[in-house]
Design a protein around this motif. Sequence first.
Motif, PDB file in Angstrom:
ATOM      1  N   ALA A 132      -1.734   6.199   3.837  1.00 20.46           N
ATOM      2  CA  ALA A 132      -2.735   6.201   2.491  1.00 20.46           C
ATOM      3  C   ALA A 132      -2.065   6.492   1.309  1.00 20.46           C
ATOM      4  O   ALA A 132      -2.253   5.756   0.315  1.00 20.46           O
ATOM      5  CB  ALA A 132      -4.047   7.202   2.807  1.00 20.46           C
ATOM      6  N   HIS A 133      -1.049   7.243   1.400  1.00 25.84           N
ATOM      7  CA  HIS A 133      -0.347   7.531  -0.008  1.00 25.84           C
ATOM      8  C   HIS A 133       0.436   6.494  -0.534  1.00 25.84           C
ATOM      9  O   HIS A 133       0.965   6.641  -1.516  1.00 25.84           O
ATOM     10  CB  HIS A 133       0.780   8.870   0.385  1.00 25.84           C
ATOM     11  CG  HIS A 133       1.869   8.519   1.386  1.00 25.84           C
ATOM     12  ND1 HIS A 133       1.724   8.878   2.490  1.00 25.84           N
ATOM     13  CD2 HIS A 133       3.058   8.111   0.860  1.00 25.84           C
ATOM     14  CE1 HIS A 133       3.013   8.567   3.213  1.00 25.84           C
ATOM     15  NE2 HIS A 133       3.455   8.195   2.333  1.00 25.84           N
ATOM     16  N   HIS A 134       0.669   5.358   0.276  1.00 29.32           N
ATOM     17  CA  HIS A 134       1.235   4.028   0.036  1.00 29.32           C
ATOM     18  C   HIS A 134       0.471   3.345  -1.095  1.00 29.32           C
ATOM     19  O   HIS A 134       0.727   2.453  -1.795  1.00 29.32           O
ATOM     20  CB  HIS A 134       1.863   3.387   0.995  1.00 29.32           C
ATOM     21  CG  HIS A 134       3.050   3.846   1.842  1.00 29.32           C
ATOM     22  ND1 HIS A 134       2.941   4.411   3.068  1.00 29.32           N
ATOM     23  CD2 HIS A 134       4.209   4.087   1.506  1.00 29.32           C
ATOM     24  CE1 HIS A 134       4.129   4.789   3.411  1.00 29.32           C
ATOM     25  NE2 HIS A 134       4.983   4.628   2.460  1.00 29.32           N
ATOM     26  N   MET A 135      -0.907   3.342  -1.076  1.00 28.53           N
ATOM     27  CA  MET A 135      -1.622   2.717  -1.600  1.00 28.53           C
ATOM     28  C   MET A 135      -3.141   3.433  -2.241  1.00 28.53           C
ATOM     29  O   MET A 135      -3.879   2.758  -2.908  1.00 28.53           O
ATOM     30  CB  MET A 135      -2.319   1.614  -1.020  1.00 28.53           C
ATOM     31  CG  MET A 135      -2.866   1.993   0.542  1.00 28.53           C
ATOM     32  SD  MET A 135      -2.920   0.633   1.663  1.00 28.53           S
ATOM     33  CE  MET A 135      -1.550   0.163   1.962  1.00 28.53           C
ATOM     34  N   GLU A 136      -3.050   4.761  -1.959  1.00 28.45           N
ATOM     35  CA  GLU A 136      -4.125   5.417  -2.397  1.00 28.45           C
ATOM     36  C   GLU A 136      -4.484   5.454  -4.012  1.00 28.45           C
ATOM     37  O   GLU A 136      -5.705   5.628  -4.607  1.00 28.45           O
ATOM     38  CB  GLU A 136      -4.251   6.719  -1.900  1.00 28.45           C
ATOM     39  CG  GLU A 136      -3.339   7.708  -2.476  1.00 28.45           C
ATOM     40  CD  GLU A 136      -3.221   9.185  -1.714  1.00 28.45           C
ATOM     41  OE1 GLU A 136      -4.159   9.302  -0.940  1.00 28.45           O
ATOM     42  OE2 GLU A 136      -2.387   9.812  -1.970  1.00 28.45           O
ATOM     43  N   TYR A 152      11.770   2.826   1.997  1.00 29.25           N
ATOM     44  CA  TYR A 152      12.359   3.317   0.729  1.00 29.25           C
ATOM     45  C   TYR A 152      11.593   4.018  -0.169  1.00 29.25           C
ATOM     46  O   TYR A 152      11.835   4.712  -1.313  1.00 29.25           O
ATOM     47  CB  TYR A 152      12.670   2.040  -0.030  1.00 29.25           C
ATOM     48  CG  TYR A 152      14.043   1.583   0.726  1.00 29.25           C
ATOM     49  CD1 TYR A 152      15.321   1.834   0.337  1.00 29.25           C
ATOM     50  CD2 TYR A 152      13.944   0.544   1.607  1.00 29.25           C
ATOM     51  CE1 TYR A 152      16.370   1.424   1.136  1.00 29.25           C
ATOM     52  CE2 TYR A 152      14.919  -0.025   2.452  1.00 29.25           C
ATOM     53  CZ  TYR A 152      16.471   0.609   1.981  1.00 29.25           C
ATOM     54  OH  TYR A 152      17.280  -0.085   2.621  1.00 29.25           O
ATOM     55  N   GLY A 153      10.230   4.501   0.270  1.00 31.52           N
ATOM     56  CA  GLY A 153       9.482   5.248  -0.472  1.00 31.52           C
ATOM     57  C   GLY A 153       8.908   4.911  -1.785  1.00 31.52           C
ATOM     58  O   GLY A 153       8.858   5.430  -2.960  1.00 31.52           O
ATOM     59  N   TRP A 154       8.240   3.760  -1.766  1.00 29.39           N
ATOM     60  CA  TRP A 154       7.379   3.236  -2.876  1.00 29.39           C
ATOM     61  C   TRP A 154       5.947   3.077  -2.606  1.00 29.39           C
ATOM     62  O   TRP A 154       5.610   3.111  -1.344  1.00 29.39           O
ATOM     63  CB  TRP A 154       8.005   1.752  -3.108  1.00 29.39           C
ATOM     64  CG  TRP A 154       9.191   1.958  -3.917  1.00 29.39           C
ATOM     65  CD1 TRP A 154      10.507   2.182  -3.411  1.00 29.39           C
ATOM     66  CD2 TRP A 154       9.727   1.195  -5.061  1.00 29.39           C
ATOM     67  NE1 TRP A 154      11.710   2.050  -4.153  1.00 29.39           N
ATOM     68  CE2 TRP A 154      11.057   1.601  -5.329  1.00 29.39           C
ATOM     69  CE3 TRP A 154       9.170   0.923  -6.287  1.00 29.39           C
ATOM     70  CZ2 TRP A 154      11.749   1.308  -6.537  1.00 29.39           C
ATOM     71  CZ3 TRP A 154       9.694   0.655  -7.542  1.00 29.39           C
ATOM     72  CH2 TRP A 154      10.917   0.632  -7.662  1.00 29.39           C
ATOM     73  N   GLN A 155       5.116   2.910  -3.472  1.00 33.98           N
ATOM     74  CA  GLN A 155       3.760   2.829  -3.347  1.00 33.98           C
ATOM     75  C   GLN A 155       3.178   1.856  -4.352  1.00 33.98           C
ATOM     76  O   GLN A 155       3.913   1.209  -5.318  1.00 33.98           O
ATOM     77  CB  GLN A 155       3.012   4.076  -3.843  1.00 33.98           C
ATOM     78  CG  GLN A 155       3.150   4.419  -5.383  1.00 33.98           C
ATOM     79  CD  GLN A 155       2.452   5.742  -5.459  1.00 33.98           C
ATOM     80  OE1 GLN A 155       1.282   5.970  -5.188  1.00 33.98           O
ATOM     81  NE2 GLN A 155       3.290   6.543  -6.286  1.00 33.98           N
ATOM     82  N   PHE A 156       1.910   1.048  -3.850  1.00 34.03           N
ATOM     83  CA  PHE A 156       1.445  -0.038  -4.650  1.00 34.03           C
ATOM     84  C   PHE A 156       0.829   0.631  -5.866  1.00 34.03           C
ATOM     85  O   PHE A 156       0.104   1.693  -5.624  1.00 34.03           O
ATOM     86  CB  PHE A 156       0.335  -0.771  -3.954  1.00 34.03           C
ATOM     87  CG  PHE A 156       0.816  -1.726  -2.757  1.00 34.03           C
ATOM     88  CD1 PHE A 156       1.051  -2.963  -3.037  1.00 34.03           C
ATOM     89  CD2 PHE A 156       1.065  -1.026  -1.567  1.00 34.03           C
ATOM     90  CE1 PHE A 156       1.463  -3.841  -2.311  1.00 34.03           C
ATOM     91  CE2 PHE A 156       1.779  -2.134  -0.417  1.00 34.03           C
ATOM     92  CZ  PHE A 156       1.808  -3.540  -0.955  1.00 34.03           C
ATOM     93  N   GLU A 157       0.892   0.280  -7.078  1.00 30.83           N
ATOM     94  CA  GLU A 157       0.274   0.624  -8.305  1.00 30.83           C
ATOM     95  C   GLU A 157      -0.978  -0.545  -8.425  1.00 30.83           C
ATOM     96  O   GLU A 157      -1.968   0.128  -9.039  1.00 30.83           O
ATOM     97  CB  GLU A 157       1.191   0.604  -9.558  1.00 30.83           C
ATOM     98  CG  GLU A 157       0.729   1.286 -10.776  1.00 30.83           C
ATOM     99  CD  GLU A 157       1.866   1.655 -11.670  1.00 30.83           C
ATOM    100  OE1 GLU A 157       1.436   2.146 -12.501  1.00 30.83           O
ATOM    101  OE2 GLU A 157       2.671   0.749 -11.740  1.00 30.83           O
TER     102      GLU A 157
END
Length: 201
Positions: free
Chosen positions: A21-25, A179-184
Amino acid sequence: MKTREERQALRASMPRTPLSAHHMENARLLPDRGELLYRIPNGGIGVEVGAAFGEYTAEILEKNRPAQLYLIDPWSMDRYSSGLDSIHTNFAAEIEAGRLHLMQGTSLEKLAEFEDDFLDWAYIDTDHSFELTWQELLLCEKKVKRTGRIAGHDFCTGNTVKPIVYGVVEAVTKFCKDYGWQFEFLTVESHAHFSYCLKRL
């Protein structure tokens, strides 16, 4: 053109990466990639990887107003060979002013030429294969500042008209997790050739 069986095999060969969830919340939906240009860092240094005829370049210059914009493209394929002439004609003033920089060559060759932590954002729109998109993402991870963004086009499973299998979804999701990125942002155009924008977690 690949057969149905070849396309199925290609699809099966790509990784399926489950995200948390933390990749896209915190992601937000936008109507189109033009709107995205108002949301990524304005007035900075950007690169459009895969500029073709410069249609999106015009939108970038108008809506994002970068201080410096770099265009990377081989401009060698028959489909896009006249693109370089179009860009020289349509953006002569920006080139003359030193605001627009043309980098003719492959995406991997030219991205590697940037200093690390140089770019405020990168927008990737090349061949959409998993292998190339993955390598482009890895390079952008080094070249984009810690506060920067990586975005790109065709966040979808393929081109149904051709038909061609894309690997953008698979490459981007694996990149986010590894690599520790998320959707903005994610755009939701009706033609279903969406754009994504990522920031570091």
